[in-house]
Design an enzyme around this catalytic site. Structure first.
Site, PDB file in Angstrom:
ATOM      1  N   ASN A  19      23.572  15.481  15.730  1.00 24.85           N
ATOM      2  CA  ASN A  19      24.579  15.114  14.749  1.00 24.85           C
ATOM      3  C   ASN A  19      24.049  13.903  14.004  1.00 24.85           C
ATOM      4  O   ASN A  19      23.275  13.129  14.531  1.00 24.85           O
ATOM      5  CB  ASN A  19      25.899  14.775  15.442  1.00 24.85           C
ATOM      6  CG  ASN A  19      27.038  14.661  14.450  1.00 24.85           C
ATOM      7  OD1 ASN A  19      26.843  14.699  13.247  1.00 24.85           O
ATOM      8  ND2 ASN A  19      28.221  14.509  14.953  1.00 24.85           N
ATOM      9  N   CYS A  20      24.489  13.732  12.829  1.00 30.40           N
ATOM     10  CA  CYS A  20      24.067  12.582  12.055  1.00 30.40           C
ATOM     11  C   CYS A  20      25.223  12.149  11.168  1.00 30.40           C
ATOM     12  O   CYS A  20      25.830  12.970  10.502  1.00 30.40           O
ATOM     13  CB  CYS A  20      22.867  12.962  11.198  1.00 30.40           C
ATOM     14  SG  CYS A  20      21.935  11.541  10.677  1.00 30.40           S
ATOM     15  N   GLY A  21      25.565  10.874  11.229  1.00 33.54           N
ATOM     16  CA  GLY A  21      26.526  10.365  10.284  1.00 33.54           C
ATOM     17  C   GLY A  21      27.839   9.877  10.844  1.00 33.54           C
ATOM     18  O   GLY A  21      28.692   9.456  10.082  1.00 33.54           O
TER      19      GLY A  21
END
Length: 158
Positions: A19-21
Site C-alpha cells: 500500500n502507498c499513501g
C-alpha cells in the site's frame, strides 16, 4: 481448523498487502495522548517514499494529521470555548489579498450563523515559511483557525 494469524487490536494480518499513501495511528478506545501524536508524526516522516513531493523536495501534497479537538489547550490560551461536544475548530484557507480575505470571512460568518453555529474567535495559525519550498511559498494562502460553538448535538455540529 486452519492456522489463523494472531489478531492484535483491529489489525488483521490477512488484510496486509502493499500500500502507498496512508498511515493510521489510534488508540483503540479513543484515549488522547501525546504519544499517539508523536507516532503519527513519525508515520508522516516515513512516508516521503510516496513521491508526493516536488522536485525541490520541499513542496508536498499537504499530508498532515487529524486529532481530537484539544479543548483544554484553547482554555489555557485564554479562549472562552463552549463545553465539550459543543465546540469545534477548523482551518480556513483565505486569499492573501486582505480585501478578498475579508469578503470571504463575511460569507463564512453568514453561513455559520444560518447554520446556528457561533464564531467564538479566530486564531492565527503558527507557520514557519522557511521550511516550505519556493513553489509552495508562491501560492501559500492566508490561514486562520476558527473556534466555534453551538447548542447542537455533537454529530450535527460536526
Amino acid at each position: 481448523m486452519k492456522n489463523r494469524p494472531r489478531q492484535q487490536g483491529l489489525y488483521r494480518q490477512e488484510f496486509e498487502h502493499d500500500n502507498c499513501g496512508i498511515g493510521f495511528v489510534t488508540h483503540i478506545r479513543g484515549r488522547k495522548s501525546h504519544e499517539i501524536i508523536k507516532m503519527g508524526l513519525e508515520v508522516l516522516e516515513n512516508m516521503t517514499h510516496r513521491g508526493a513531493e516536488g522536485a525541490d523536495s520541499k513542496t508536498g501534497d499537504g499530508a498532515g494529521i487529524l486529532i481530537q479537538v484539544p479543548r483544554d489547550f484553547y482554555l489555557i490560551q485564554g479562549y472562552s470555548v463552549t463545553p465539550e461536544g459543543q465546540f469545534g475548530t477548523g482551518i480556513i484557507f483565505l486569499p492573501r489579498d486582505k480585501k478578498q480575505a475579508g469578503q470571504s470571512l463575511e460569507i463564512f460568518e453568514r453561513i455559520m450563523m444560518e447554520e446556528g453555529v457561533n464564531i467564538i474567535d479566530y486564531r492565527e495559525v503558527p507557520r514557519n515559511h522557511e521550511v516550505i519550498g519556493e513553489l509552495s511559498r508562491a501560492v501559500e494562502p492566508d490561514m486562520k483557525q476558527v473556534l466555534c460553538g453551538a447548542d447542537l448535538d455533537q454529530l450535527d455540529l460536526e
